[in-house]
Design a protein around this motif. Structure first.
Motif, short mmCIF file in Angstrom:
data_model
loop_
_atom_site.label_atom_id
_atom_site.label_comp_id
_atom_site.label_asym_id
_atom_site.label_seq_id
_atom_site.Cartn_x
_atom_site.Cartn_y
_atom_site.Cartn_z
N GLY A 39 0.78 -1.23 0.00
CA GLY A 39 0.00 0.00 0.00
C GLY A 39 0.80 1.27 0.00
N ALA A 40 2.14 1.18 -0.13
CA ALA A 40 2.97 2.38 -0.14
C ALA A 40 2.92 3.06 -1.51
CB ALA A 40 4.42 2.01 0.20
N GLN A 41 3.24 4.35 -1.51
CA GLN A 41 3.45 5.10 -2.74
C GLN A 41 4.95 5.11 -3.01
OE1 GLN A 41 0.89 6.91 -4.59
NE2 GLN A 41 -0.47 5.64 -3.33
N VAL A 42 5.36 4.80 -4.25
CA VAL A 42 6.78 4.62 -4.55
C VAL A 42 7.19 5.44 -5.76
CG1 VAL A 42 8.60 2.97 -5.08
CG2 VAL A 42 6.69 2.27 -3.61
N LEU A 43 8.20 6.29 -5.57
CA LEU A 43 8.88 6.96 -6.68
C LEU A 43 10.11 6.13 -6.99
CD1 LEU A 43 9.32 9.23 -8.71
CD2 LEU A 43 10.44 10.55 -6.88
N ALA A 44 10.04 5.34 -8.05
CA ALA A 44 11.11 4.43 -8.43
C ALA A 44 12.13 5.15 -9.30
CB ALA A 44 10.54 3.23 -9.18
N VAL A 45 13.39 5.08 -8.92
CA VAL A 45 14.47 5.78 -9.61
C VAL A 45 15.44 4.78 -10.20
CG1 VAL A 45 16.32 7.47 -9.39
CG2 VAL A 45 14.25 7.70 -8.00
#
Length: 268
Positions: free
Chosen positions: A29-35
């Motif tokens: 359920g996390a929000q992820v900014l994938a880099v």
């Protein structure tokens, strides 16, 4: 730290451990900014989690790349977790590496996480509870032949994590240092994998590593070491390094044989 309440910057997100972290974070359920520099296998994962997973292309070795990540994070609103999982490895003797390869390893494994953490601290400090996760290695505690530069970067990352945790002790930001042992990822050359098999070194699945890291996040630990007997070796090396010196001295002929047979492949 509750994962459903986490808004995460995750570096190295298209790699073995990073990709598993991205998937497990989204599933929780996390929000992820994938880099990452390339999207790779993240594409299919983004299709599964279009409202939770976002991608930012960036070369973290550069100031411009790091600024792109911070700017994108600000657009998302807020961030309370930074996971520095990007990393490279090189199974080679020191004098087999050229200057560019050595610099690149240190830039990715050490300079990038330090600089990105510094740039993200204002965002993290603004949260009621925040966390920096630095993914290190057992080789951040045990110097191992054939990995001198990799060990140097991970020893430094461990020291950075410890010092930063103490530096931020009176703030809302905690620091977790996670140290996996050998893991089945593309970062390992066939020579490194063959050596592990010859020495009967255990290798973990990236999904298991990611799960252990996130369990440490949820339980708000400051350090987590993975694998047995590797955790024991870390303790022995810190108290009685001479014992480890003698044990690894016996392995040198095997290590040199595998490096010699695969030197071109193992130098990245």
């Amino acid at each position: 730290m509750r994962l459903p309440e986490s808004v995460v910057i995750l570096t190295g997100a298209s790699g073995g451990i990073g990709l598993e972290l991205a998937e497990q974070l989204c599933a929780a359920g996390a929000q992820v900014l994938a880099v990452s520099r390339h999207m790779g296998k993240l594409a299919s994962l983004m299709n599964r989690y279009p409202d939770r997973l976002y991608w930012q292309a960036a070369d973290l070795r550069t100031r411009e790349g790091r600024e792109q990540v911070v700017a994108r994070a600000r657009e998302r609103g807020h961030v309370n977790v930074l996971i520095n999982a990007a990393g490279v490895n090189s199974f080679a003797l020191l004098d087999q590496l050229d200057e560019q390869a050595l610099d690149e390893l240190l830039d990715i494994n050490l300079t990038a996480p330090l600089q990105l953490t510094r740039a993200c601290l204002p965002l993290l400090r603004a949260q009621p509870k925040a966390l920096v996760v630095n993914v290190g290695s057992t080789y951040g505690s045990i110097g191992y032949p054939g990995y001198a530069t990799y060990c140097a970067s991970k020893f430094a990352l461990r020291g950075f994590s410890e010092a930063l945790r103490r530096e931020l002790a009176d703030t809302t930001v905690n620091v977790l240092y996670a140290a996996p042992r050998a893991t089945h990822t593309a970062m390992n050359s066939s020579a490194a994998t063959a050596l592990n098999q010859a020495l009967k070194v255990g290798m973990d699945d990236p999904a298991d590593v990611a799960r252990a890291v996130l369990e440490a996040v949820e339980s708000e630990r400051s350090e987590v070491y993975l694998g047995w007997p590797e955790k024991l070796f870390v303790r022995i090396n810190s108290m009685l390094p001479g014992i480890v010196d003698r044990a690894l001295r016996k392995q040198l002929p095997v290590i040199r044989r595998y490096i010699g047979n695969h030197s071109k492949e193992s130098i990245k």
